[in-house]
Design a protein around this motif. Sequence first.
Motif, PDB file in Angstrom:
ATOM      1  N   TYR A 145     112.050   4.535 109.137  1.00  0.00           N
ATOM      2  CA  TYR A 145     113.214   4.686 108.269  1.00  0.00           C
ATOM      3  C   TYR A 145     114.040   3.411 108.116  1.00  0.00           C
ATOM      4  O   TYR A 145     115.099   3.446 107.501  1.00  0.00           O
ATOM      5  CB  TYR A 145     114.118   5.809 108.790  1.00  0.00           C
ATOM      6  N   ILE A 153     119.422   8.786 108.499  1.00  0.00           N
ATOM      7  CA  ILE A 153     118.423   9.447 107.667  1.00  0.00           C
ATOM      8  C   ILE A 153     117.791  10.618 108.418  1.00  0.00           C
ATOM      9  O   ILE A 153     117.587  11.694 107.856  1.00  0.00           O
ATOM     10  CB  ILE A 153     117.344   8.436 107.221  1.00  0.00           C
ATOM     11  N   GLU A 172     117.444  13.109 105.077  1.00  0.00           N
ATOM     12  CA  GLU A 172     117.809  12.631 103.746  1.00  0.00           C
ATOM     13  C   GLU A 172     116.644  12.550 102.772  1.00  0.00           C
ATOM     14  O   GLU A 172     116.782  12.894 101.592  1.00  0.00           O
ATOM     15  CB  GLU A 172     118.498  11.262 103.850  1.00  0.00           C
ATOM     16  N   LEU A 173     115.490  12.093 103.221  1.00  0.00           N
ATOM     17  CA  LEU A 173     114.382  11.895 102.288  1.00  0.00           C
ATOM     18  C   LEU A 173     113.784  13.219 101.830  1.00  0.00           C
ATOM     19  O   LEU A 173     113.464  13.391 100.643  1.00  0.00           O
ATOM     20  CB  LEU A 173     113.319  10.998 102.909  1.00  0.00           C
ATOM     21  N   ARG A 231     113.910  14.634  97.870  1.00  0.00           N
ATOM     22  CA  ARG A 231     112.732  15.088  97.119  1.00  0.00           C
ATOM     23  C   ARG A 231     112.945  16.511  96.600  1.00  0.00           C
ATOM     24  O   ARG A 231     112.644  16.822  95.447  1.00  0.00           O
ATOM     25  CB  ARG A 231     111.487  15.010  98.011  1.00  0.00           C
ATOM     26  N   SER A 241     119.903   4.518  93.945  1.00  0.00           N
ATOM     27  CA  SER A 241     119.451   4.413  95.337  1.00  0.00           C
ATOM     28  C   SER A 241     119.903   3.079  95.918  1.00  0.00           C
ATOM     29  O   SER A 241     120.214   2.138  95.185  1.00  0.00           O
ATOM     30  CB  SER A 241     117.929   4.544  95.424  1.00  0.00           C
ATOM     31  N   LEU A 256     113.403   3.154 100.827  1.00  0.00           N
ATOM     32  CA  LEU A 256     112.866   4.481 101.125  1.00  0.00           C
ATOM     33  C   LEU A 256     113.330   5.500 100.095  1.00  0.00           C
ATOM     34  O   LEU A 256     112.545   6.327  99.631  1.00  0.00           O
ATOM     35  CB  LEU A 256     113.304   4.913 102.531  1.00  0.00           C
ATOM     36  N   GLU A 257     114.620   5.445  99.740  1.00  0.00           N
ATOM     37  CA  GLU A 257     115.133   6.327  98.694  1.00  0.00           C
ATOM     38  C   GLU A 257     114.445   6.031  97.371  1.00  0.00           C
ATOM     39  O   GLU A 257     114.009   6.947  96.660  1.00  0.00           O
ATOM     40  CB  GLU A 257     116.640   6.119  98.522  1.00  0.00           C
ATOM     41  N   LYS A 278     111.620   4.746  96.765  1.00  0.00           N
ATOM     42  CA  LYS A 278     110.219   5.162  96.772  1.00  0.00           C
ATOM     43  C   LYS A 278     110.089   6.648  96.445  1.00  0.00           C
ATOM     44  O   LYS A 278     109.209   7.054  95.662  1.00  0.00           O
ATOM     45  CB  LYS A 278     109.596   4.875  98.140  1.00  0.00           C
ATOM     46  N   VAL A 279     110.964   7.487  97.015  1.00  0.00           N
ATOM     47  CA  VAL A 279     110.919   8.920  96.724  1.00  0.00           C
ATOM     48  C   VAL A 279     111.212   9.170  95.250  1.00  0.00           C
ATOM     49  O   VAL A 279     110.539   9.971  94.590  1.00  0.00           O
ATOM     50  CB  VAL A 279     111.931   9.687  97.609  1.00  0.00           C
TER      51      VAL A 279
END
Length: 318
Positions: A162, A219, A224-225, A229, A249, A253-254, A256-257
């Motif tokens: 993360y 996270i 969060e991820l 999604r 974002s 990581l955000e 990417k989702v």
Amino acid sequence: MTNEYRHTPVLLAECLEQSHLKPQHTFVDCTLGGAGHSSEFAARLDDRGILIGIDQDQMALEAAGSRIAAMSSEHGPRVELLRGNFGNLDDLLLKAQVPGVDVFLFDLGVSSPQLDLPSRGFSFKEDSPLDMRMDPGTQTITAAELVNTLTAAELTRIIRDYSDEKWASRIAQFIVDARARGPITTSGQLVEIIKDAIPASARRAGGHPAKRTFQALRIEVNSELAVLRRGLEAAVRWLNPKGRILVISYHSLEDKVVKEVFSKYSQTCTCPPDLPVCVCGANPLLKAGRKPILPTLEEVERNTRSRSAKLRVAEKIR
């Protein structure tokens, strides 16, 4: 409105432009915060429009209500402020009794007030209880519980996955060693442990040494991820034709989702060009921009928290 919730909206002009908002539209702010974005959207809706604001922080909802009221005219939109998490977007929109939505806004990450209030435990710059829950009223697991109960391997995975922290395994082991001498209960304690774990030469570059680890724990505490999604998937379902989803974002990581969800619903025909008819069954729901919209240099100078922001937009095409 309290000083803590005077929110400076990021990429505001770009969001207004990309939303294609009309006075009669239904607008949903999935991350209401201090209503920095929503108050401006409210000013562009009339009494045919609906504004729905969602936040899991009661303090944010109270501050946002005052700000939106101040910006709305007497012929302004119907306003619904709902306490909850956008991971439960289906339930929240059913509660609001709307048939569909024209514009969704997701402004991700931790709001400025949450970062700035020491009692919330998000900041590595203040010594406070190690909490990091977005909604202390309903969430039970805190960052303190994670660092005091998880194995070194589990902590390593969270910190590495993360945050891409180079020293993840070393930080995890230092946490486990430190808690053997006594529980880790404050952000200040954790910051010192992280500083001890990262070699002095590595601490001299790349910003505050605890930044990545704190991000990773936040996270994990708030899932969060997975929540992001789930919220985006629900937004696609509720969106009216020609409606738009706007997502800001703040880390890879955000982003990417967001890219994955937009790509999933934007897939066009993948059949070989010599086939007379499509057999792959692709039937895209969304049309998404290929590149994110970034803040201007002027905005970054005015608001340093905008420097890592990326705005992605998708439109429902059927």
